[in-house]
Design an enzyme around this catalytic site. Structure first.
Site, PDB file in Angstrom:
ATOM      1  N   GLY A  28       0.822  -1.200   0.000  1.00 43.24           N
ATOM      2  CA  GLY A  28       0.000   0.000   0.000  1.00 43.24           C
ATOM      3  C   GLY A  28       0.859   1.254   0.000  1.00 43.24           C
ATOM      4  N   GLY A  29       0.474   2.249   0.768  1.00 41.67           N
ATOM      5  CA  GLY A  29       1.229   3.501   0.846  1.00 41.67           C
ATOM      6  C   GLY A  29       2.646   3.305   1.345  1.00 41.67           C
ATOM      7  N   GLU A  52      18.751  -0.832 -19.451  1.00 41.89           N
ATOM      8  CA  GLU A  52      18.904  -2.009 -20.303  1.00 41.89           C
ATOM      9  C   GLU A  52      18.161  -1.851 -21.630  1.00 41.89           C
ATOM     10  OE1 GLU A  52      20.639  -4.875 -20.014  1.00 41.89           O
ATOM     11  OE2 GLU A  52      21.561  -4.100 -18.198  1.00 41.89           O
ATOM     12  N   GLY A  53      17.266  -0.943 -21.714  1.00 44.26           N
ATOM     13  CA  GLY A  53      16.473  -0.762 -22.932  1.00 44.26           C
ATOM     14  C   GLY A  53      15.017  -1.011 -22.612  1.00 44.26           C
ATOM     15  N   THR A  54      14.192  -0.095 -23.035  1.00 43.80           N
ATOM     16  CA  THR A  54      12.774  -0.225 -22.704  1.00 43.80           C
ATOM     17  C   THR A  54      12.157  -1.423 -23.393  1.00 43.80           C
ATOM     18  OG1 THR A  54      12.067   1.160 -24.531  1.00 43.80           O
ATOM     19  CG2 THR A  54      12.555   2.276 -22.468  1.00 43.80           C
ATOM     20  N   SER A  55      11.033  -1.845 -22.880  1.00 43.60           N
ATOM     21  CA  SER A  55      10.316  -2.974 -23.466  1.00 43.60           C
ATOM     22  C   SER A  55       9.957  -2.701 -24.921  1.00 43.60           C
ATOM     23  CB  SER A  55       9.047  -3.250 -22.664  1.00 43.60           C
ATOM     24  OG  SER A  55       9.369  -3.675 -21.364  1.00 43.60           O
ATOM     25  N   GLU A  56       9.655  -1.456 -25.237  1.00 41.64           N
ATOM     26  CA  GLU A  56       9.291  -1.120 -26.613  1.00 41.64           C
ATOM     27  C   GLU A  56      10.465  -1.338 -27.555  1.00 41.64           C
ATOM     28  OE1 GLU A  56       8.602   0.929 -23.999  1.00 41.64           O
ATOM     29  OE2 GLU A  56       6.486   0.429 -23.915  1.00 41.64           O
TER      30      GLU A  56
END
Length: 79
Positions: A28-29, A52-56
């Site tokens: 939670g918070g 590391e490099g985005t998922s896209e």
């Protein structure tokens, strides 16, 4: 070869993202409180995913290999 590495990196980073996201939800918070390890893990995961490099980008690498070489580009050795 790049497609296989990108597939592994994509699968691992997406799985890690789901796990740490669930952990933050459970806390939670307090999941955002620096006194809890889950907050550090969340921060480190975000940095790793960016560094590391985005998922896209990983998806683009995989798609380019598929366009060039077809599904053989993702075949496992000996399969």
């Amino acid at each position: 070869m790049h497609a296989k590495a990108s597939t592994a990196k994509l699968a691992a980073s997406e799985a890690a993202g789901r796990v740490i996201d669930r952990c933050v939800q459970i806390f939670g918070g307090r999941g955002y409180d620096r006194s809890y390890p889950v907050e550090r893990m969340y921060r480190e995961l975000r940095v790793d995913r960016i560094w590391e490099g985005t998922s896209e980008i990983q998806r683009l690498i995989i798609a380019n290999e598929l366009v060039k070489r077809g599904t053989r580009a993702l075949a496992l050795p000996g399969a």
